[in-house]
Design a protein around this motif. Structure first.
Motif, PDB file in Angstrom:
ATOM      1  N   ARG A 142       0.818  -1.214   0.000  1.00 11.95           N
ATOM      2  CA  ARG A 142       0.000   0.000   0.000  1.00 11.95           C
ATOM      3  C   ARG A 142       0.852   1.265   0.000  1.00 11.95           C
ATOM      4  O   ARG A 142       0.666   2.128  -0.873  1.00 11.95           O
ATOM      5  CB  ARG A 142      -0.999  -0.021   1.150  1.00 11.95           C
ATOM      6  N   ALA A 153       2.492   6.089  -7.328  1.00 14.75           N
ATOM      7  CA  ALA A 153       1.528   6.997  -7.955  1.00 14.75           C
ATOM      8  C   ALA A 153       2.007   8.440  -7.838  1.00 14.75           C
ATOM      9  O   ALA A 153       1.902   9.225  -8.786  1.00 14.75           O
ATOM     10  CB  ALA A 153       0.156   6.829  -7.308  1.00 14.75           C
ATOM     11  N   ALA A 200       2.418   1.598  -3.406  1.00 18.45           N
ATOM     12  CA  ALA A 200       1.512   2.072  -4.465  1.00 18.45           C
ATOM     13  C   ALA A 200       1.337   3.583  -4.372  1.00 18.45           C
ATOM     14  O   ALA A 200       1.359   4.293  -5.395  1.00 18.45           O
ATOM     15  CB  ALA A 200       0.167   1.370  -4.355  1.00 18.45           C
ATOM     16  N   ALA A 201       1.170   4.088  -3.155  1.00 20.43           N
ATOM     17  CA  ALA A 201       0.998   5.533  -2.979  1.00 20.43           C
ATOM     18  C   ALA A 201       2.236   6.276  -3.468  1.00 20.43           C
ATOM     19  O   ALA A 201       2.152   7.302  -4.154  1.00 20.43           O
ATOM     20  CB  ALA A 201       0.728   5.852  -1.513  1.00 20.43           C
TER      21      ALA A 201
END
Lengths: 383, 383
Positions: B184, B191, B187-188
């Motif tokens: 998680r 991005a 991914a942040a």
């Protein structure tokens, strides 16, 4: 991808009575047959959309404000919060139907708490939708969107592509930063949906290059499902995930959104041919002039009728600017070949399927009301 | 964005001795001063890259195979696994330096288990890198990449844009589907990095439109950091996250990758001017002919020297095809104005900073070895 209700709102009656269509196919369930009769749904949908914007807009705006300055400027322009010169605008350009579906689905399966939890997912879906609009406009060379010049005409292709890329990243970052247990499956599902949207847009641009006799109705339906249905389905599925729904209910909500999206696309295509230019903002028969292989046209071409042969001949020649008579002739050929009737019946059938899918997951009519009102809203063309 | 070592590999000695540069600035730590002296690093890096491809390629290939057919075809072409006609190719086009950094960072901070856990993140980083290549080539109208025609020249702009969009989605889907607790935050971070890459590419295209005197060295450095440094930093940071590292160590690894990326860009720009066309595959001084505002050029223009004024005049006029003498004159002006010396010293300084950042998180030279070898590899130009 088509924009709900911003150009085509309230302009001509086109959707047959969904309940009737459902009954005809023997698919109607108890869920919402009564709900789709009246005009009350329009008001209910309007209230839902207004409530959605009230909670989604601040989060959406904050997400856009987090972008580096040049990307932020393009995004704020695209969303209607800024004019091309960077001065403030009211931002009332889209209807936020997709975030409304996320929140309505969450509420239908999990009540107000799930609705509140799903706001970030609603913003993510709206960001993905707008990323695809930015890119599609570049590819399709569309110059107008929501009655304003498209971003690429203002900022150039490169910046419109980059702003779209950044919005996709922003959408998935929002979910990655969301500690809710549904955030991870929601992110995977939304990313999967992006891939489907890309494939749909590829098929669309590819089909436009082919001859009218080289495209089948199944292909156009599959394209419309990928381009329009997929994200509506995903929006509903994300709402279900945030309500803690199991795989069957999530799939049912996805099916509901997909079928409603197809119904919308069918009606939108009907309006692209027979819509009133005073309301559509486009010349009458614009889709026919562009020789667009829309659903009623391909249905007509596939009908094996005499009118189909006439239509094929008309579509084989390029449109000559100002040929109003030619457009009228083409529209009549589509109608005589059964394209209009088919599209309207198919739209009604898709709505019936949508209702059926919904009833699998939400058997209580009261709980399903919001979703049904929104589905009705996107396919409604009279007021 | 520049591609490591695929066109510029093994062609001219350009990097000063990093240890020396570090000592000059008083920044060298015990971490790896000795490591950067010899040619052994090249072999170590080659082994690391080979091992990376062995574990990353199957996962990467599987991810691409999961795409719908049209997107898959474009992606497999872009990655070199298919020729333009869809027949198989060997896929040996990129060096996979970014995934190698992910795995090396994971191994440096968490040992073999972390390295194994980070494979999916390594694939995600490679997908993001290639999504940006696909889009950048469309925007920059670059016709050649890794000695092959770029995807947009083969499949058209729309499909290249769509394939890029799909690769970004695929990258973030991989992380969303990864149950590892680091997935998680990874991914942040990835991005966020995409947003930075977009801003960097925006600045790059924007600067190319401005006059040579309207661009500052700080701007070009910031652009190079966003366009090249950010993803190398992110790759290292993701590896650290999968090793369970705390915020300080993750930030240090990010800093290491960013600084190494800047060193690479500086050397790549030097080669863009003085590289041997037999090795670069481009005519001598191609960047000068294109009036590219590369780092040595902008440094030269900002030098306040007589040669800077000459260079400004030369750059103010468009390049006349075949003007070999003009290019030689321009290259000499950049050199006389100190652009070449500055770029080489700055590259050495950035490498020293990279080493220092790394030593904050990985004080043991043995553990840092892989990362240092890779950093050396990307800035090495002799063998």
């Amino acid at each position: 991808m088509a924009e709900f209700m911003t150009e085509t709102e309230q302009r001509c009656p086109a959707v047959p009575h969904h309940g009737t269509a459902g009954e005809r196919r023997g698919r109607t369930t108890g869920t919402g047959a009564g709900r789709l009769d009246g005009q009350a749904d329009g008001q209910e949908a309007a209230v839902l959309l207004e409530r959605t914007r009230a909670v989604v807009d601040p989060e959406l705006r904050a997400a856009l404000e987090s972008l580096p300055a040049p990307m932020r400027r393009i995004a704020l322009y695209h969303f209607g919060w800024q004019h091309a010169d960077g001065t403030s605008a009211n931002g009332r350009t889209g209807k936020a139907i997709r975030p409304a579906l996320v929140l309505a689905a969450a509420a239908a399966l999990g009540g107000p708490a799930a609705r509140t939890a799903a706001v970030r997912a609603a913003v993510a879906v709206e960001l993905v939708h707008n990323f695809t609009l930015l890119h599609d406009d570049v590819m399709d060379r569309d110059t107008s969107r929501r009655h304003r010049p498209t971003a690429w005409t203002v900022f150039g292709d490169a910046d419109a592509i980059l702003a779209g890329d950044a919005l996709q990243a922003l959408a998935l970052r929002l979910l990655a930063e969301d500690p809710h247990p549904a955030a991870r499956p929601a992110a995977a599902r939304l990313a999967d949906c992006v891939v489907e949207l890309c494939a749909g847009q590829h098929t669309d641009t590819d089909m436009e290059r082919r001859g009218p006799d080289e495209v089948t109705l199944d292909e156009v339906l599959a394209m419309a499902e990928a381009k329009t249905g997929a994200l509506l389905g995903c929006a509903c599925a994300l709402g279900a995930l945030y309500a803690g729904a199991g795989p069957d209910d999530v799939a049912a909500l996805d099916g509901f959104g997909r079928q409603a999206g197809l119904a919308f696309q069918l009606i939108d295509d009907v309006i692209g041919i027979w819509g009133d230019p005073r309301h559509t903002g486009k010349p009458a028969g614009a889709d026919l002039a562009a020789r667009k292989k829309s659903l009623p046209v391909v249905a007509a071409l596939s009908s094996g009728t005499e009118a189909a042969a006439e239509l094929a001949e008309l579509y084989g020649k390029p449109y000559v600017a100002g040929d109003v008579e030619g457009i009228a002739l083409t529209a009549r050929a589509v109608e005589r070949a059964g394209g209009r009737d088919w599209a309207q019946a198919e739209a009604a059938d898709r709505m019936a399927r949508a209702v059926q899918e919904l009833s699998r997951a939400v058997p209580v009519p009261e709980a399903a009301g919001g979703l049904l009102a929104l589905a009705e809203f996107v396919t409604r063309r009279s007021s």
